[in-house]
Motif scaffolding. Sequence first.
Motif, PDB file in Angstrom:
ATOM      1  N   GLN A  70       0.848  -1.183   0.000  1.00  0.00           N
ATOM      2  CA  GLN A  70       0.000   0.000   0.000  1.00  0.00           C
ATOM      3  C   GLN A  70       0.889   1.240   0.000  1.00  0.00           C
ATOM      4  OE1 GLN A  70      -0.270   2.072   3.005  1.00  0.00           O
ATOM      5  NE2 GLN A  70      -1.784   3.468   2.139  1.00  0.00           N
ATOM      6  N   VAL A  71       0.391   2.341  -0.586  1.00  0.00           N
ATOM      7  CA  VAL A  71       1.183   3.561  -0.633  1.00  0.00           C
ATOM      8  C   VAL A  71       0.292   4.764  -0.359  1.00  0.00           C
ATOM      9  CG1 VAL A  71       0.867   3.989  -3.117  1.00  0.00           C
ATOM     10  CG2 VAL A  71       2.925   4.802  -1.970  1.00  0.00           C
ATOM     11  N   THR A  72       0.876   5.783   0.270  1.00  0.00           N
ATOM     12  CA  THR A  72       0.186   7.050   0.504  1.00  0.00           C
ATOM     13  C   THR A  72       1.015   8.184  -0.066  1.00  0.00           C
ATOM     14  OG1 THR A  72      -0.894   6.268   2.529  1.00  0.00           O
ATOM     15  CG2 THR A  72      -0.708   8.650   2.234  1.00  0.00           C
ATOM     16  N   LEU A  73       0.408   8.974  -0.930  1.00  0.00           N
ATOM     17  CA  LEU A  73       1.060  10.135  -1.513  1.00  0.00           C
ATOM     18  C   LEU A  73       0.383  11.387  -0.957  1.00  0.00           C
ATOM     19  CD1 LEU A  73       1.175   8.956  -5.263  1.00  0.00           C
ATOM     20  CD2 LEU A  73       2.702   8.369  -3.367  1.00  0.00           C
ATOM     21  N   ARG A  74       1.179  12.439  -0.780  1.00  0.00           N
ATOM     22  CA  ARG A  74       0.658  13.634  -0.129  1.00  0.00           C
ATOM     23  C   ARG A  74       0.777  14.872  -0.999  1.00  0.00           C
ATOM     24  NH1 ARG A  74       2.762  10.274   3.694  1.00  0.00           N
ATOM     25  NH2 ARG A  74       1.372   9.835   5.455  1.00  0.00           N
ATOM     26  N   CYS A  75      -0.135  15.805  -0.768  1.00  0.00           N
ATOM     27  CA  CYS A  75      -0.191  17.023  -1.575  1.00  0.00           C
ATOM     28  C   CYS A  75      -0.616  18.189  -0.694  1.00  0.00           C
ATOM     29  CB  CYS A  75      -1.182  16.832  -2.719  1.00  0.00           C
ATOM     30  SG  CYS A  75      -1.546  18.322  -3.673  1.00  0.00           S
ATOM     31  N   SER A  76       0.146  19.260  -0.738  1.00  0.00           N
ATOM     32  CA  SER A  76      -0.240  20.501  -0.065  1.00  0.00           C
ATOM     33  C   SER A  76      -0.712  21.483  -1.113  1.00  0.00           C
ATOM     34  CB  SER A  76       0.948  21.082   0.698  1.00  0.00           C
ATOM     35  OG  SER A  76       1.329  20.233   1.745  1.00  0.00           O
ATOM     36  N   SER A  77      -1.947  21.930  -0.973  1.00  0.00           N
ATOM     37  CA  SER A  77      -2.555  22.799  -1.973  1.00  0.00           C
ATOM     38  C   SER A  77      -1.944  24.191  -1.946  1.00  0.00           C
ATOM     39  CB  SER A  77      -4.061  22.921  -1.723  1.00  0.00           C
ATOM     40  OG  SER A  77      -4.679  21.669  -1.716  1.00  0.00           O
ATOM     41  N   GLN A  78      -2.137  24.898  -3.041  1.00  0.00           N
ATOM     42  CA  GLN A  78      -1.736  26.298  -3.080  1.00  0.00           C
ATOM     43  C   GLN A  78      -2.610  27.086  -2.113  1.00  0.00           C
ATOM     44  OE1 GLN A  78      -0.762  28.117  -6.879  1.00  0.00           O
ATOM     45  NE2 GLN A  78      -1.939  29.946  -6.351  1.00  0.00           N
ATOM     46  N   SER A  79      -1.995  28.061  -1.456  1.00  0.00           N
ATOM     47  CA  SER A  79      -2.712  28.884  -0.491  1.00  0.00           C
ATOM     48  C   SER A  79      -3.955  29.509  -1.134  1.00  0.00           C
ATOM     49  CB  SER A  79      -1.780  29.988   0.015  1.00  0.00           C
ATOM     50  OG  SER A  79      -2.467  30.856   0.885  1.00  0.00           O
ATOM     51  N   GLY A  80      -5.108  29.374  -0.437  1.00  0.00           N
ATOM     52  CA  GLY A  80      -6.344  29.963  -0.943  1.00  0.00           C
ATOM     53  C   GLY A  80      -7.170  29.029  -1.806  1.00  0.00           C
ATOM     54  N   HIS A  81      -6.622  27.882  -2.178  1.00  0.00           N
ATOM     55  CA  HIS A  81      -7.360  26.925  -3.007  1.00  0.00           C
ATOM     56  C   HIS A  81      -8.141  25.953  -2.146  1.00  0.00           C
ATOM     57  CE1 HIS A  81      -4.796  27.358  -6.930  1.00  0.00           C
ATOM     58  NE2 HIS A  81      -5.406  28.469  -6.576  1.00  0.00           N
ATOM     59  N   ASN A  82      -9.351  25.564  -2.596  1.00  0.00           N
ATOM     60  CA  ASN A  82     -10.196  24.681  -1.793  1.00  0.00           C
ATOM     61  C   ASN A  82     -10.515  23.360  -2.492  1.00  0.00           C
ATOM     62  OD1 ASN A  82     -11.965  25.496  -3.792  1.00  0.00           O
ATOM     63  ND2 ASN A  82     -13.256  26.718  -2.432  1.00  0.00           N
ATOM     64  N   THR A  83      -9.953  23.156  -3.667  1.00  0.00           N
ATOM     65  CA  THR A  83     -10.244  21.939  -4.440  1.00  0.00           C
ATOM     66  C   THR A  83      -8.930  21.286  -4.841  1.00  0.00           C
ATOM     67  OG1 THR A  83     -12.265  22.926  -5.337  1.00  0.00           O
ATOM     68  CG2 THR A  83     -11.364  21.037  -6.513  1.00  0.00           C
TER      69      THR A  83
END
Lengths: 113, 115
Positions: B18-31
Amino acid sequence: AQTVTQSQPEMSVQEAETVTLSCTYDTSESDYYLFWYKQPPSRQMILVIRQEAYKQQNATENRFSVNFQKAAKSFSLKISDSQLGDAAMYFCAYRPGNTPLVFGKGTRLSVIA
Amino acid sequence: ETGVTQSPTHLIKTRGQQVTLRCSSQSGHNTVSWYQQALGQGPQFIFQYYREEENGRGNFPPRFSGLQFPNYSSELNVNALELDDSALYLCASSLAFRDRVAGYTFGSGTRLTVV
């Protein structure tokens, strides 16, 4: 099914010359957006230019311009005064309304010094 | 203004793991949207999250799942990895307003290799 076709897997251009990348799409929608993205070796997708389907005027961003033919469902990208930094994969993408992006398979552009 | 950050940049896993990948959104984005890009192909849409709920899914099996957190960061989880899951996984964030999604900002992706 909505599809985006890029018929040129690879293209090359001399530095300072002009090159045109082709893209056609299939849709029954009337409200949609079209995009060209650049993907350099860094892998990040960078937006080059976008076109709203309801706008008849072709979009332009500095050296990049499009030829949008809505009836023919064609959306080509013209790069003028090509630079070495333009070398990358270029993806045409389509977004009908508020749905996710649909990408073509890409065109690899090489710029020859 | 920060862009979209993905971690890790590269990952090697064994089939069945199993694997987990992570993402931090751009500031101000909600999607946030996730795409799979196989070698030599264009990105394929996996799913999208808006305000912590999945609101769109592509043609991917249930072993592909995700989460969006209150700070709009996101995870992509893939269970029972298969060799064909080897690909570049791209995260894109955007701002949805009145059911319209503005332009997407992409991260540099996570290169997953399944052996």
